[in-house]
Scaffold this active site. Structure first.
Site, PDB file in Angstrom:
ATOM      1  N   HIS A 100       0.845  -1.215   0.000  1.00 54.20           N
ATOM      2  CA  HIS A 100       0.000   0.000   0.000  1.00 54.20           C
ATOM      3  C   HIS A 100       0.868   1.248   0.000  1.00 54.20           C
ATOM      4  O   HIS A 100       1.476   1.616   1.005  1.00 54.20           O
ATOM      5  CB  HIS A 100      -0.951   0.033   1.202  1.00 54.20           C
ATOM      6  CG  HIS A 100      -1.956   1.153   1.097  1.00 54.20           C
ATOM      7  ND1 HIS A 100      -3.284   0.931   0.851  1.00 54.20           N
ATOM      8  CD2 HIS A 100      -1.813   2.504   1.170  1.00 54.20           C
ATOM      9  CE1 HIS A 100      -3.919   2.091   0.778  1.00 54.20           C
ATOM     10  NE2 HIS A 100      -3.047   3.058   0.979  1.00 54.20           N
ATOM     11  N   HIS A 106       1.603   5.371  -2.056  1.00 55.35           N
ATOM     12  CA  HIS A 106       1.169   6.456  -2.968  1.00 55.35           C
ATOM     13  C   HIS A 106       2.415   7.067  -3.600  1.00 55.35           C
ATOM     14  O   HIS A 106       3.053   7.948  -3.014  1.00 55.35           O
ATOM     15  CB  HIS A 106       0.380   7.530  -2.210  1.00 55.35           C
ATOM     16  CG  HIS A 106      -0.920   7.026  -1.687  1.00 55.35           C
ATOM     17  ND1 HIS A 106      -2.113   7.206  -2.349  1.00 55.35           N
ATOM     18  CD2 HIS A 106      -1.214   6.298  -0.584  1.00 55.35           C
ATOM     19  CE1 HIS A 106      -3.089   6.629  -1.660  1.00 55.35           C
ATOM     20  NE2 HIS A 106      -2.565   6.066  -0.582  1.00 55.35           N
ATOM     21  N   GLN A 150      -9.494   9.446  -5.616  1.00 57.40           N
ATOM     22  CA  GLN A 150      -9.258  10.184  -4.366  1.00 57.40           C
ATOM     23  C   GLN A 150     -10.420  11.108  -3.983  1.00 57.40           C
ATOM     24  O   GLN A 150     -10.767  11.228  -2.807  1.00 57.40           O
ATOM     25  CB  GLN A 150      -7.974  11.032  -4.530  1.00 57.40           C
ATOM     26  CG  GLN A 150      -7.669  11.988  -3.403  1.00 57.40           C
ATOM     27  CD  GLN A 150      -6.602  11.465  -2.467  1.00 57.40           C
ATOM     28  OE1 GLN A 150      -5.479  11.206  -2.875  1.00 57.40           O
ATOM     29  NE2 GLN A 150      -6.966  11.290  -1.223  1.00 57.40           N
ATOM     30  N   HIS A 209      -9.364   1.930  -0.450  1.00 58.42           N
ATOM     31  CA  HIS A 209      -9.245   2.614   0.826  1.00 58.42           C
ATOM     32  C   HIS A 209     -10.619   2.456   1.468  1.00 58.42           C
ATOM     33  O   HIS A 209     -11.614   2.934   0.916  1.00 58.42           O
ATOM     34  CB  HIS A 209      -8.941   4.094   0.625  1.00 58.42           C
ATOM     35  CG  HIS A 209      -7.516   4.374   0.267  1.00 58.42           C
ATOM     36  ND1 HIS A 209      -6.955   3.981  -0.915  1.00 58.42           N
ATOM     37  CD2 HIS A 209      -6.537   5.018   0.970  1.00 58.42           C
ATOM     38  CE1 HIS A 209      -5.692   4.368  -0.933  1.00 58.42           C
ATOM     39  NE2 HIS A 209      -5.405   4.998   0.188  1.00 58.42           N
ATOM     40  N   GLU A 252     -11.328   4.446   6.281  1.00 50.51           N
ATOM     41  CA  GLU A 252     -10.168   5.150   6.876  1.00 50.51           C
ATOM     42  C   GLU A 252     -10.734   6.313   7.685  1.00 50.51           C
ATOM     43  O   GLU A 252     -10.721   7.461   7.260  1.00 50.51           O
ATOM     44  CB  GLU A 252      -9.192   5.633   5.796  1.00 50.51           C
ATOM     45  CG  GLU A 252      -7.879   6.129   6.394  1.00 50.51           C
ATOM     46  CD  GLU A 252      -6.903   6.655   5.360  1.00 50.51           C
ATOM     47  OE1 GLU A 252      -7.226   6.635   4.158  1.00 50.51           O
ATOM     48  OE2 GLU A 252      -5.807   7.090   5.754  1.00 50.51           O
ATOM     49  N   ASP A 312       2.405   3.368   2.884  1.00 44.26           N
ATOM     50  CA  ASP A 312       1.403   4.385   2.549  1.00 44.26           C
ATOM     51  C   ASP A 312       2.037   5.664   1.998  1.00 44.26           C
ATOM     52  O   ASP A 312       1.761   6.055   0.870  1.00 44.26           O
ATOM     53  CB  ASP A 312       0.489   4.683   3.756  1.00 44.26           C
ATOM     54  CG  ASP A 312      -0.891   5.200   3.338  1.00 44.26           C
ATOM     55  OD1 ASP A 312      -1.139   5.336   2.128  1.00 44.26           O
ATOM     56  OD2 ASP A 312      -1.719   5.470   4.231  1.00 44.26           O
TER      57      ASP A 312
HETATM   58 FE   FE2 Z   1      -3.425   5.195   1.196  1.00 44.39          FE
END
Ligand code: FE2
Length: 426
Positions: free
Chosen positions: A57, A59, A152, A210, A213, A309
């Site tokens: 995971h 970005h 996102q 996701h 969260e 992450d």
């Molecule tokens: Fe993430």
């Protein structure tokens, strides 16, 4: 004649003092005392050999953008989002690519040779998609980079998200992403999961959302994700990332939920570095830790991995993409300090994460890819204690990174000796 012979390693599984033979990019033998000629021989002297670390995971589109155009002074999620919003219009394919390639170099140096990166498809230009597809291609001999189409700004909340997501998949992005807790209502969150699973099902793709969260115990999209996974026959192909709301859920509800996740074979990725800094942030004392229920899920037979992450981006100012830091934090936050649990924390950044990514031919076993990391330590648990140097990083039988052993010489009154931190207990 072998291509590579590694003499005298300990394995993360606990086997001690074995040799590993490599030919044509594959592991051909693991045994006590292999006596054969090899083009290259490495004397490992009882150091640990492991399959590479896997970050399931990440970005990559925002990685290493810290300070651009300004620092997140408060360190909060909200200011992070504001800083990213200021940077977004100035992004170019080239600038994203340069940061991503730099990150890949750090990853290789740390022995991480597989990364699943979410890529934001809310930008209609899909610059990050184009940049990371190029990076995936340019680095393919060294790193398995898997890309997730990540809406996102919401899949239903942002009007062009479905169109952009399908365009990203058409361009070659590997995995279907989602963010159900960010949709406008619980019902829209559920609808987004249904539609995204349909897209994955139609195209034969994996899913990684996701999911929940949030610190809100009523954020229960994981239930819908497990349900849709089963209903659409996606068992084993779906991952729920974060699941932080489970930290705050009613325990009776969780006792019903865990068997459903297990039944649907949904994988889970917790991100301890980020969860411990972003979740529980608006609590007064006592403050929640906010990470999902890792030991409980492992005990229920669910596959759980730890992800990094973020690395030095608007949301997280730390990290050098070292997965041992991630496991170290993960076992602290989850209180996984039992001996077996420490071993599980190591698995969460290696084999469990490889299962999340469906990596083929992974692992230290005969017939697997000769992707091997030799660390300056004797065991997996000691690797978590010391976070030692990666002496050799080997990909398909070739050394692609090497680091000198760490050395500190003391110069004290009457004491002049090198310092070793190893206790040799594990
Ligand atoms: Fe993430």
């Amino acid at each position: 004649m072998l291509d590579l012979l590694i003499k005298n390693v300990n394995l993360s599984s606990g086997e001690k003092n074995v040799d590993i033979a490599v030919s044509a990019g594959k592991i051909t033998a693991i045994d006590q005392q292999i006596n054969a000629q090899a083009i290259r021989e490495i004397q490992a002297n009882g150091q640990l050999a492991t399959a590479p670390f896997v970050d399931s995971h990440f970005h990559m589109d925002s990685a290493l953008s810290l300070g651009q155009p300004r620092l997140n002074r408060s360190g909060t999620l909200l200011e992070g989002i504001a800083v990213w919003g200021e940077l977004k219009p100035t992004l170019t394919v080239e600038s994203i690519k340069q940061r991503a390639l730099q990150l890949c170099k750090w990853s290789i140096a740390r022995g991480t040779l597989a990364i699943r990166s979410h890529v934001d498809i809310s930008d209609d230009r899909l610059l990050a998609v184009d940049a990371l597809l190029e990076v995936r291609h340019e680095m393919k001999d060294y790193i398995d980079l898997q890309l997730v189409a990540f809406p996102q700004d919401g899949f239903l909340r942002y009007p062009k998200a479905e169109q952009n997501l399908l365009r990203a998949l058409d361009k070659g992005v590997d995995v279907v992403g989602g963010i159900p807790h960010f949709e406008r209502t619980m019902a829209e969150g559920a609808a987004s999961i249904r539609r995204l699973c349909e897209i994955a099902s139609e195209r034969g793709l994996l899913v990684d959302m996701h999911c929940d969260e949030s610190d809100d115990p009523m954020s229960r999209h994981i239930e819908t994700l497990a349900y849709e996974t089963q209903r659409q026959g996606l068992q084993g192909r779906v991952t729920g990332s974060h699941l932080t709301s489970m930290h705050s859920m009613d325990n009776y509800y969780v006792s019903k939920l865990l068997p459903l996740i297990k039944e649907a074979q949904v994988h889970v990725v917790a991100n301890p570095l980020i969860n411990i800094t972003l979740q529980g942030r608006s609590d007064s004392y006592p403050k929640r830790r906010g990470m999902t229920q890792v030991p409980e899920m492992l005990a229920a037979g669910i596959n759980v991995a730890f992800g990094h992450d973020c690395v030095m981006d608007p949301w997280y100012s730390f990290g050098t993409h070292d997965m041992l830091d991630v496991a170290h934090m993960g076992l602290h936050v989850a209180q996984m300090t039992g001996v077996e649990q420490m071993q599980q924390a190591f698995s969460a950044i290696t084999e469990n994460a490889a299962k999340v990514m469906h990596l083929a031919n992974y692992g230290l076993k005969v017939g697997a890819n000769a992707d091997i990391v030799i660390l300056e330590t004797g065991s997996a648990i000691e690797a978590l204690q010391l976070r030692p140097e990666r002496l050799y990083v080997i990909r398909r039988g070739k050394v692609i990174a090497s680091t000198a052993p760490k050395q500190c010489q003391l110069h004290l009154e009457g004491i002049s000796e090198p310092v070793s931190f190893s206790k040799g207990l594990f």
